[in-house]
Motif scaffolding. Structure first.
Motif, PDB file in Angstrom:
ATOM      1  N   SER A 226       0.826  -1.203   0.000  1.00  0.00           N
ATOM      2  CA  SER A 226       0.000   0.000   0.000  1.00  0.00           C
ATOM      3  C   SER A 226       0.864   1.257   0.000  1.00  0.00           C
ATOM      4  CB  SER A 226      -0.931   0.001   1.215  1.00  0.00           C
ATOM      5  OG  SER A 226      -1.709   1.183   1.258  1.00  0.00           O
ATOM      6  N   ALA A 227       1.945   1.229   0.755  1.00  0.00           N
ATOM      7  CA  ALA A 227       2.863   2.378   0.772  1.00  0.00           C
ATOM      8  C   ALA A 227       3.504   2.574  -0.600  1.00  0.00           C
ATOM      9  CB  ALA A 227       3.928   2.175   1.842  1.00  0.00           C
ATOM     10  N   TRP A 228       3.871   1.486  -1.258  1.00  0.00           N
ATOM     11  CA  TRP A 228       4.420   1.598  -2.602  1.00  0.00           C
ATOM     12  C   TRP A 228       3.389   2.191  -3.566  1.00  0.00           C
ATOM     13  CZ3 TRP A 228       2.366  -1.136  -6.798  1.00  0.00           C
ATOM     14  CH2 TRP A 228       3.026  -0.908  -8.016  1.00  0.00           C
ATOM     15  N   ARG A 229       2.131   1.763  -3.438  1.00  0.00           N
ATOM     16  CA  ARG A 229       1.085   2.258  -4.337  1.00  0.00           C
ATOM     17  C   ARG A 229       0.899   3.765  -4.181  1.00  0.00           C
ATOM     18  NH1 ARG A 229      -4.123  -1.283  -3.285  1.00  0.00           N
ATOM     19  NH2 ARG A 229      -4.831  -0.446  -5.274  1.00  0.00           N
ATOM     20  N   SER A 230       1.024   4.264  -2.972  1.00  0.00           N
ATOM     21  CA  SER A 230       0.750   5.681  -2.738  1.00  0.00           C
ATOM     22  C   SER A 230       1.975   6.564  -2.913  1.00  0.00           C
ATOM     23  CB  SER A 230       0.183   5.889  -1.330  1.00  0.00           C
ATOM     24  OG  SER A 230       1.136   5.531  -0.339  1.00  0.00           O
ATOM     25  N   GLY A 231       3.177   5.999  -2.726  1.00  0.00           N
ATOM     26  CA  GLY A 231       4.361   6.860  -2.749  1.00  0.00           C
ATOM     27  C   GLY A 231       5.592   6.269  -3.402  1.00  0.00           C
ATOM     28  N   GLY A 232       5.471   5.100  -4.029  1.00  0.00           N
ATOM     29  CA  GLY A 232       6.604   4.508  -4.722  1.00  0.00           C
ATOM     30  C   GLY A 232       7.535   3.738  -3.805  1.00  0.00           C
ATOM     31  N   VAL A 233       8.639   3.275  -4.388  1.00  0.00           N
ATOM     32  CA  VAL A 233       9.583   2.427  -3.662  1.00  0.00           C
ATOM     33  C   VAL A 233      10.165   3.152  -2.455  1.00  0.00           C
ATOM     34  CG1 VAL A 233      11.814   1.258  -3.835  1.00  0.00           C
ATOM     35  CG2 VAL A 233      10.142   1.008  -5.674  1.00  0.00           C
ATOM     36  N   ALA A 234      10.508   4.423  -2.609  1.00  0.00           N
ATOM     37  CA  ALA A 234      11.124   5.150  -1.506  1.00  0.00           C
ATOM     38  C   ALA A 234      10.198   5.214  -0.295  1.00  0.00           C
ATOM     39  CB  ALA A 234      11.512   6.563  -1.954  1.00  0.00           C
ATOM     40  N   HIS A 235       8.924   5.458  -0.531  1.00  0.00           N
ATOM     41  CA  HIS A 235       7.978   5.507   0.584  1.00  0.00           C
ATOM     42  C   HIS A 235       7.823   4.133   1.217  1.00  0.00           C
ATOM     43  CE1 HIS A 235       4.785   6.624   3.187  1.00  0.00           C
ATOM     44  NE2 HIS A 235       3.817   6.055   2.471  1.00  0.00           N
ATOM     45  N   ALA A 236       7.729   3.090   0.398  1.00  0.00           N
ATOM     46  CA  ALA A 236       7.627   1.735   0.943  1.00  0.00           C
ATOM     47  C   ALA A 236       8.863   1.395   1.769  1.00  0.00           C
ATOM     48  CB  ALA A 236       7.434   0.732  -0.186  1.00  0.00           C
ATOM     49  N   ASP A 237      10.039   1.762   1.261  1.00  0.00           N
ATOM     50  CA  ASP A 237      11.262   1.516   2.019  1.00  0.00           C
ATOM     51  C   ASP A 237      11.237   2.232   3.366  1.00  0.00           C
ATOM     52  OD1 ASP A 237      12.206   0.016  -0.080  1.00  0.00           O
ATOM     53  OD2 ASP A 237      13.684   1.494  -0.768  1.00  0.00           O
ATOM     54  N   SER A 238      10.657   3.426   3.385  1.00  0.00           N
ATOM     55  CA  SER A 238      10.693   4.228   4.610  1.00  0.00           C
ATOM     56  C   SER A 238       9.831   3.642   5.714  1.00  0.00           C
ATOM     57  CB  SER A 238      10.258   5.670   4.314  1.00  0.00           C
ATOM     58  OG  SER A 238       8.855   5.751   4.084  1.00  0.00           O
TER      59      SER A 238
END
Length: 273
Positions: A226-238
């Motif tokens: 879900s984080a990747w969907r909303s903000g991309g790889v960087a957000h998912a990583d965070s």
């Protein structure tokens, strides 16, 4: 595989059924069945029923959910009477309500959600499928977002979720043509996860398997994606370190690690805690 459970309302009084059953290992599964006449049309009663069912699932999540339908078709679409004469403001309110009360809470459930399509699956039913984690289909199933026949575009999240799975070009094609697409095509596109002759049996087996698994880890997977969907790889990583790190304090992880060390892989049991 299934033990008897409880049903929220008698089938005769409601266009859907929401049942709670348990796997042989004791994990609770919820089965939401569309059962609204031969066409399973999404009229106001059907939308109200699905909204209530999704709210019940959100209030008391099981360890896996299966969405399915009775009858020849999954759904022949939406009752067009719902669109007759409404204003732009009323239309916007309608879509906001359906996002807020069906699609978004369905995606936010803290457990895997499987959708089984055995036949024709149009408009709202297809968009709800696209809000689920895994879509299984029978070989004869057909899918369509055919809102162009009334001068509309799909507005419960179908185009964007279709684009996520199949790419933006495929999404534009499917929506703009209003054509029907078979299960094999959508499997090749990555929209349908698998095609099975007996899709209901396979969907029940998969739902049981997921319910018996590490529920907290499945929820973490959903949060990261879900984080990747909303903000991309960087957000998912965070968010991954905190989301995944929290799993080390769950009973399931601790028990599975000990089981792995004591008797080897694949022998752990999970309780969803």
């Amino acid at each position: 595989m299934w033990q008897s459970g409880r049903m929220t309302e008698p089938a005769a009084a409601h266009p859907t059924r929401l049942e709670r059953v348990r796997t042989d290992a004791g994990a609770e599964i919820a089965i939401l069945t569309f059962a609204h006449g031969p066409l399973n049309l999404f009229d106001q009663a059907m939308f109200d029923a699905v909204q209530a069912d999704v709210a019940a699932l959100a209030d008391d999540p099981p360890r896996a959910v299966l969405l399915r339908a009775e009858g020849k078709v999954v759904s022949a679409g939406v009752d067009v009477h719902l669109f007759d004469g409404i204003t732009a403001e009323q239309g916007a309110d309608l879509w906001q309500e359906l996002f807020a009360e069906i699609c978004h809470p369905l995606e936010a459930l803290t457990c895997p959600v499987v959708y089984a399509a055995h036949g024709l699956t149009l408009t709202a039913a297809f968009e709800i499928a696209l809000a689920c984690d895994i879509i299984l289909a029978a070989p004869k199933a057909k899918f369509g977002l055919v809102e162009t026949v009334v001068g509309l575009t799909p507005s419960m999240g179908g185009p964007q979720r279709l684009a996520e799975r199949a790419g933006s070009g495929r999404a534009r094609e499917l929506v703009m043509t209003g054509d029907l697409y078979d299960a094999a095509t959508l499997h090749a596109w990555g929209v349908v996860n698998a095609v099975h002759e007996d899709v209901d049996t396979e969907a029940r087996a998969l739902t049981a398997r997921l319910a018996d698994g590490p529920t907290r880890a499945h929820d973490a997977t959903k949060q990261i994606i879900s984080a990747w969907r909303s903000g991309g790889v960087a957000h998912a990583d965070s968010i991954t370190p905190d989301v995944s790190g929290a799993l080390f304090e769950t009973e399931d992880l601790r028990g599975a690690v000990r089981s792995f060390l004591d008797v080897g892989p694949g022998k752990a049991t999970y309780r969803g805690r």
